[in-house]
Design a protein around this motif. Structure first.
Motif, PDB file in Angstrom:
ATOM      1  N   ASP A 144       0.628  -1.257   0.066  1.00 17.85           N
ATOM      2  CA  ASP A 144      -0.006  -0.018   0.016  1.00 17.85           C
ATOM      3  C   ASP A 144       0.964   1.353  -0.052  1.00 17.85           C
ATOM      4  O   ASP A 144       1.927   1.293   0.812  1.00 17.85           O
ATOM      5  N   ARG A 145       0.376   2.356  -0.707  1.00 21.33           N
ATOM      6  CA  ARG A 145       1.096   3.318  -0.941  1.00 21.33           C
ATOM      7  C   ARG A 145       2.508   3.571  -1.239  1.00 21.33           C
ATOM      8  O   ARG A 145       3.358   4.578  -1.106  1.00 21.33           O
ATOM      9  N   SER A 146       3.097   2.402  -1.726  1.00 22.01           N
ATOM     10  CA  SER A 146       4.430   2.164  -1.981  1.00 22.01           C
ATOM     11  C   SER A 146       4.606   2.813  -3.554  1.00 22.01           C
ATOM     12  O   SER A 146       4.008   2.814  -4.337  1.00 22.01           O
ATOM     13  N   VAL A 147       5.991   3.299  -3.698  1.00 25.34           N
ATOM     14  CA  VAL A 147       6.643   3.524  -5.105  1.00 25.34           C
ATOM     15  C   VAL A 147       7.474   2.772  -5.373  1.00 25.34           C
ATOM     16  O   VAL A 147       8.652   2.619  -4.810  1.00 25.34           O
ATOM     17  N   VAL A 148       7.441   2.043  -6.703  1.00 25.60           N
ATOM     18  CA  VAL A 148       8.388   0.972  -7.193  1.00 25.60           C
ATOM     19  C   VAL A 148       8.739   1.559  -8.438  1.00 25.60           C
ATOM     20  O   VAL A 148       7.830   1.554  -9.556  1.00 25.60           O
ATOM     21  N   ARG A 149      10.081   1.981  -8.435  1.00 30.58           N
ATOM     22  CA  ARG A 149      10.372   2.847 -10.219  1.00 30.58           C
ATOM     23  C   ARG A 149      10.678   1.828 -11.115  1.00 30.58           C
ATOM     24  O   ARG A 149      10.767   2.036 -12.106  1.00 30.58           O
ATOM     25  N   GLY A 150      10.861   0.292 -10.750  1.00 30.01           N
ATOM     26  CA  GLY A 150      10.804  -0.583 -11.739  1.00 30.01           C
ATOM     27  C   GLY A 150       9.674  -1.391 -11.750  1.00 30.01           C
ATOM     28  O   GLY A 150       8.500  -0.965 -11.786  1.00 30.01           O
ATOM     29  N   SER A 151       9.765  -2.559 -11.743  1.00 36.66           N
ATOM     30  CA  SER A 151       8.738  -3.749 -11.838  1.00 36.66           C
ATOM     31  C   SER A 151       8.676  -4.567 -10.421  1.00 36.66           C
ATOM     32  O   SER A 151       9.515  -4.768  -9.883  1.00 36.66           O
ATOM     33  N   VAL A 152       7.293  -4.957 -10.219  1.00 37.86           N
ATOM     34  CA  VAL A 152       6.886  -5.854  -9.357  1.00 37.86           C
ATOM     35  C   VAL A 152       6.833  -7.422  -9.972  1.00 37.86           C
ATOM     36  O   VAL A 152       5.842  -7.507 -10.609  1.00 37.86           O
ATOM     37  N   TYR A 153       7.722  -8.125  -9.641  1.00 37.57           N
ATOM     38  CA  TYR A 153       7.616  -9.503 -10.185  1.00 37.57           C
ATOM     39  C   TYR A 153       7.133 -10.562  -9.143  1.00 37.57           C
ATOM     40  O   TYR A 153       7.755 -10.948  -8.127  1.00 37.57           O
ATOM     41  N   VAL A 157      -2.228  -4.011  -3.375  1.00 36.25           N
ATOM     42  CA  VAL A 157      -1.487  -2.753  -3.867  1.00 36.25           C
ATOM     43  C   VAL A 157      -2.111  -1.395  -3.907  1.00 36.25           C
ATOM     44  O   VAL A 157      -2.345  -1.217  -5.208  1.00 36.25           O
ATOM     45  N   ARG A 158      -2.700  -0.915  -2.914  1.00 37.89           N
ATOM     46  CA  ARG A 158      -3.640   0.191  -3.025  1.00 37.89           C
ATOM     47  C   ARG A 158      -2.725   1.529  -3.012  1.00 37.89           C
ATOM     48  O   ARG A 158      -1.758   1.485  -2.467  1.00 37.89           O
ATOM     49  N   ASP A 159      -3.284   2.334  -3.959  1.00 34.87           N
ATOM     50  CA  ASP A 159      -2.614   3.866  -3.740  1.00 34.87           C
ATOM     51  C   ASP A 159      -1.091   3.866  -3.897  1.00 34.87           C
ATOM     52  O   ASP A 159      -0.331   4.613  -3.515  1.00 34.87           O
TER      53      ASP A 159
END
Length: 467
Positions: free
Chosen positions: A128-137, A149-151
């Motif tokens: 939640d509320r996270s920022v991932v500059r790449g991909s989530v695998y 994976v909200r917000d």
């Protein structure tokens, strides 16, 4: 007391320690975690690479509000639970990770990728509320709880293909960019979800792929902004299965939405407010009912839905019309179901070329392709009335055999000429000439056309009854 001494004491005592921005060596933490104890660290700046590859840690791992200098490595580690709330780190490598509880990273800031394939998380994965500059695998992962994976913002795509999730997948209000290799913002093809798949207000700048996904509950794309890129689809629900499907893209959505061969119990959409930039594929889609959400005030009519299908659907398949008519019948909307089937027959005849279109136009006007049989009686009465009026005005026709002819009756003559295979003894007794002959031939032609269309409509009705 040194930082290492403080960390070691808190670890052995199992108490929380807030380092308020002080640094601690990653190698020291890795060695400490292999001893009995419990790490509950906050506000630390971790230098070096924290590598727990293959580690087995039987206590919760809590590293909150920490800043990592290097990637966190959890490949093939076995952990009780993981909490990385409010941490900042370059990336997470967790291939083959096993977690008996939750993997939590709320308000997480990741400069690169999160690799968790194929991971096994018995609890919930929460970003939640996270920022991932790449991909989530998370491909081929097994998650006993949910994937939340909200917000959040995932710049280069959320990858869930082939995963099995026991609870819900919740992407509400998240923003997902396109993966550099596939162009997909969300790739969940072949995923199995024990709960629901929720994506209210999702913003997807790339393809959302749910091909072959099976969801025990509902799939909801309410007010989702779907933007297909470079000619790709905006949303793929091919062969998807769900108890209920809500597809209501936001007005700014663009691209094609494919529902081809999907199977759902209830379908909720909004043909009246469909985005101008979206097309939809309905071939092979099956559903039991078309329904509305509880907050909906206005419904839609069959006419509005037919207009939507004419404007926005791709392909020329007739199955979507059969499916719509069947759903309307199940809801007791028989008249609207017939309206849909009339349009279906009109399209079917148009596809056969000019002659087919002409014959279809005749059937449509006369009996509504068999779905409006009352029209045939009206046409019959109209032709009889017009013919009777003409022959009453033009006077008796010349008898073929004056001594054997019946009494002149313009009504019986008109009926005898109009209805094929019925002989009242009048049509053969009189010999029309000139204009009378032209009217007689016109009435005769009308009779054969009406008879043929009625037989065709009756055959269609019998076929429907046998299905």
């Amino acid at each position: 007391m040194t930082i290492k001494s403080r960390v070691r004491r808190a670890y052995r005592a199992g108490t929380r320690l807030d380092l308020a921005g002080r640094t601690v060596d990653a190698a020291f933490l890795a060695g400490l975690l292999r001893e009995p104890g419990r790490l509950d660290l906050a506000g630390a700046r971790i230098t070096g690479a924290l590598d727990l590859t293959g580690a087995r840690i039987e206590a919760p791992l809590r590293l909150r509000r920490c800043v990592f200098e290097r990637e966190l490595c959890l490949n093939h580690a076995e952990l009780l639970s993981v909490n990385l709330d409010e941490c900042a780190l370059p990336g997470i490598e967790a291939d083959g990770l096993r977690v008996a509880g939750d993997f939590a990273g709320r308000d997480l800031a990741v400069g690169g990728d999160i690799w968790m394939l194929p991971a096994r998380i018995d609890g919930t994965v929460e970003l939640d509320r996270s920022v991932v500059r790449g991909s989530v695998y998370l491909q081929r992962a097994e998650v006993g709880g949910g994937v939340i994976v909200r917000d959040a913002t995932v710049v280069k795509g959320l990858r869930l293909a082939g995963s099995r999730v026991g609870g819900n997948v919740d992407l509400t209000r998240s923003k997902c960019g396109a993966a550099t290799d596939t162009g997909a913002a969300v790739n969940a093809g072949g995923m199995v979800v024990g709960g629901g798949f929720f994506s209210h207000d999702l913003v997807a700048d790339g393809e959302v792929n749910l091909i072959g996904t099976r969801v025990a509950g509902s799939i909801t794309l309410q007010r989702a902004v779907l933007r297909g890129r470079e000619g790709r689809h905006a949303l793929l629900l091919i062969e998807t299965q769900a108890r209920m499907l809500t597809v209501r893209p936001a007005p700014e959505s663009t691209g094609t939405i494919s529902l081809r061969d999907a199977r759902v119990g209830r379908l909720v959409d909004d043909p009246v407010n469909w985005p101008e930039g979206c097309r939809v594929e309905l071939d092979g889609l099956t559903y039991e009912r078309l329904t509305r959400r509880s907050e909906d005030v206005d419904g839609w009519t069959a006419g509005q839905r037919l207009d939507w299908m004419a404007r926005f659907t791709t392909g020329a398949a007739l199955g979507p019309y059969d499916q719509l008519a069947a759903a309307l019948r199940r809801d007791g909307r028989e008249q609207e179901a017939r309206q849909v089937l009339v349009v279906r027959e009109r399209l079917r005849h148009r596809a056969k070329g000019r002659l087919g279109a002409l014959w279809g136009a005749v059937q449509n006007v006369t009996i509504g392709f068999g779905y409006r049989p009352g029209r045939a009686l009206l046409w019959l009465l109209a032709v009889v009335a017009a013919s009777t009026g003409w022959f009453a005005w033009s006077g008796p026709l010349r008898a073929v055999k004056p001594d054997e002819s019946p009494t002149w009756d313009p009504f019986l003559y008109s009926v005898d000429v109009l209805v094929p295979l019925v002989d009242l003894g009048h049509d053969k007794a009189w010999d029309p000439v000139g204009a009378d002959k032209a009217v007689t031939l016109a009435v005769m032609a009308a009779g054969w056309i009406l008879a043929t269309t009625v037989v065709a409509g009756a055959g269609r009705a019998i076929n429907r009854g046998g299905q």
